[in-house]
Design a protein around this motif. Structure first.
Motif, short mmCIF file in Angstrom:
data_model
loop_
_atom_site.label_atom_id
_atom_site.label_comp_id
_atom_site.label_asym_id
_atom_site.label_seq_id
_atom_site.Cartn_x
_atom_site.Cartn_y
_atom_site.Cartn_z
N SER A 274 -19.11 -27.63 -4.33
CA SER A 274 -18.47 -26.33 -4.48
C SER A 274 -19.38 -25.24 -3.95
CB SER A 274 -18.11 -26.08 -5.95
OG SER A 274 -19.29 -26.04 -6.71
N LYS A 275 -18.76 -24.14 -3.59
CA LYS A 275 -19.52 -23.01 -3.04
C LYS A 275 -20.03 -22.16 -4.19
CE LYS A 275 -17.30 -22.97 1.34
NZ LYS A 275 -17.71 -22.46 2.57
N PRO A 276 -21.10 -21.45 -3.96
CA PRO A 276 -21.61 -20.57 -5.01
C PRO A 276 -20.58 -19.52 -5.39
CG PRO A 276 -23.11 -20.63 -3.12
CD PRO A 276 -21.90 -21.43 -2.77
N ASP A 277 -20.73 -18.98 -6.57
CA ASP A 277 -19.79 -17.96 -7.05
C ASP A 277 -19.69 -16.80 -6.06
OD1 ASP A 277 -19.23 -19.36 -9.30
OD2 ASP A 277 -20.78 -18.38 -10.51
N GLY A 278 -18.46 -16.26 -5.94
CA GLY A 278 -18.23 -15.13 -5.05
C GLY A 278 -17.80 -15.52 -3.65
N GLN A 279 -17.97 -16.76 -3.27
CA GLN A 279 -17.53 -17.20 -1.95
C GLN A 279 -16.30 -18.08 -2.11
OE1 GLN A 279 -20.73 -19.17 0.03
NE2 GLN A 279 -21.81 -17.28 0.51
N LYS A 280 -15.25 -17.75 -1.37
CA LYS A 280 -14.00 -18.51 -1.43
C LYS A 280 -13.87 -19.33 -0.16
CE LYS A 280 -11.65 -15.04 -4.18
NZ LYS A 280 -10.52 -14.13 -4.26
N ASN A 281 -12.98 -20.28 -0.23
CA ASN A 281 -12.68 -21.06 0.97
C ASN A 281 -11.84 -20.19 1.90
OD1 ASN A 281 -13.98 -23.33 0.08
ND2 ASN A 281 -12.17 -24.13 -0.96
N ARG A 282 -12.43 -19.68 2.91
CA ARG A 282 -11.73 -18.79 3.84
C ARG A 282 -11.62 -19.46 5.19
NH1 ARG A 282 -13.87 -12.65 2.85
NH2 ARG A 282 -13.30 -12.57 0.66
N THR A 283 -10.53 -19.15 5.85
CA THR A 283 -10.38 -19.64 7.21
C THR A 283 -11.03 -18.63 8.15
OG1 THR A 283 -8.25 -18.55 7.45
CG2 THR A 283 -8.22 -20.84 6.70
N LYS A 284 -11.29 -19.08 9.33
CA LYS A 284 -11.92 -18.22 10.32
C LYS A 284 -10.94 -17.11 10.70
CE LYS A 284 -14.48 -18.39 14.57
NZ LYS A 284 -14.97 -19.20 15.67
N ARG A 285 -11.45 -15.91 10.85
CA ARG A 285 -10.61 -14.76 11.18
C ARG A 285 -10.04 -14.91 12.58
NH1 ARG A 285 -11.98 -8.48 10.20
NH2 ARG A 285 -10.06 -7.70 11.08
N GLN A 286 -8.76 -14.59 12.69
CA GLN A 286 -8.05 -14.71 13.97
C GLN A 286 -8.13 -13.38 14.71
OE1 GLN A 286 -6.42 -17.60 14.94
NE2 GLN A 286 -6.02 -16.65 16.90
N TYR A 287 -8.49 -13.43 15.99
CA TYR A 287 -8.55 -12.23 16.82
C TYR A 287 -7.47 -12.33 17.89
CZ TYR A 287 -12.93 -11.00 14.64
OH TYR A 287 -13.89 -10.66 13.72
N TYR A 288 -6.81 -11.19 18.16
CA TYR A 288 -5.75 -11.14 19.16
C TYR A 288 -6.14 -10.16 20.26
CZ TYR A 288 -3.16 -13.37 15.42
OH TYR A 288 -2.75 -14.24 14.43
N SER A 289 -5.81 -10.51 21.48
CA SER A 289 -6.18 -9.66 22.61
C SER A 289 -5.33 -8.38 22.62
CB SER A 289 -5.99 -10.42 23.92
OG SER A 289 -4.61 -10.59 24.18
N PRO A 290 -5.88 -7.31 23.17
CA PRO A 290 -5.10 -6.07 23.27
C PRO A 290 -3.82 -6.25 24.10
CG PRO A 290 -7.42 -5.64 23.71
CD PRO A 290 -7.26 -7.12 23.61
N GLU A 291 -3.88 -7.11 25.12
CA GLU A 291 -2.70 -7.35 25.95
C GLU A 291 -1.57 -7.97 25.12
OE1 GLU A 291 -5.79 -8.58 26.89
OE2 GLU A 291 -6.24 -7.01 28.36
N LEU A 292 -1.94 -8.94 24.26
CA LEU A 292 -0.95 -9.57 23.40
C LEU A 292 -0.36 -8.55 22.44
CD1 LEU A 292 0.45 -12.17 22.31
CD2 LEU A 292 -1.41 -12.25 20.64
N LYS A 293 -1.21 -7.71 21.86
CA LYS A 293 -0.72 -6.70 20.92
C LYS A 293 0.26 -5.76 21.60
CE LYS A 293 -4.92 -6.68 18.10
NZ LYS A 293 -6.04 -5.86 17.62
N ILE A 294 -0.07 -5.33 22.80
CA ILE A 294 0.83 -4.42 23.53
C ILE A 294 2.15 -5.10 23.82
CG2 ILE A 294 1.16 -3.26 25.75
CD1 ILE A 294 -1.89 -2.68 25.71
N LYS A 295 2.07 -6.34 24.26
CA LYS A 295 3.29 -7.09 24.58
C LYS A 295 4.18 -7.25 23.33
CE LYS A 295 3.24 -10.55 27.81
NZ LYS A 295 2.93 -11.89 28.32
N VAL A 296 3.55 -7.58 22.21
CA VAL A 296 4.29 -7.78 20.96
C VAL A 296 4.91 -6.47 20.49
CG1 VAL A 296 4.02 -8.36 18.52
CG2 VAL A 296 2.96 -9.79 20.26
#
Length: 124
Positions: free
Chosen positions: A4-26
């Motif tokens: 188990s991880k020490p207190d205060g740390q949760k099982n987190r997934t890696k943060r997802q980054y999106y390109s500015p081009e994708l954001k504009i298109k969306v």
């Protein structure tokens, strides 16, 4: 013991980054209005809050795609209706003139001959 991880740390997934081009298109797709924000988020696999945030952020940077001006379309449609009404009135007037001319020629041809005899007459 477990790993188990020490207190205060949760099982987190890696943060997802999106390109500015994708954001504009969306955001442009969102502004077209062909899909709702929820539908688009589901298709892309992102959260709705991301889409709303991207739209808010990009509204500052880029000019919005203006929605279609329905008033202009109504004016255009009204003009088209008026043009068609004028064309119809002219066609009706021409039809009435042709009916009168046809009647005139029928009467001139017959010169008193009954109409049932005209139907048997041959044109020479």
């Amino acid at each position: 013991m477990g790993t188990s991880k020490p207190d205060g740390q949760k099982n987190r997934t890696k943060r997802q980054y999106y390109s500015p081009e994708l954001k504009i298109k969306v955001v442009r797709e969102l502004e077209r209005g062909q899909m709702t924000c929820a539908q688009l988020a589901l298709v892309l696999g992102v959260t709705r809050s991301n889409l709303y945030r991207w739209r808010r952020e990009l509204a500052i940077d880029t000019p919005r795609i203006p929605p279609p001006d329905h008033r202009k379309m109504h004016v255009t449609a009204r003009g088209e209706v008026q043009r068609l009404k004028r064309a119809l009135a002219q066609a009706i007037e021409e039809r009435d003139i042709l009916k009168k001319a046809a009647m005139y020629f029928v009467l001139e041809l017959s010169q008193g001959t009954p109409l049932y005899e005209l139907s048997n007459r041959r044109v020479r």
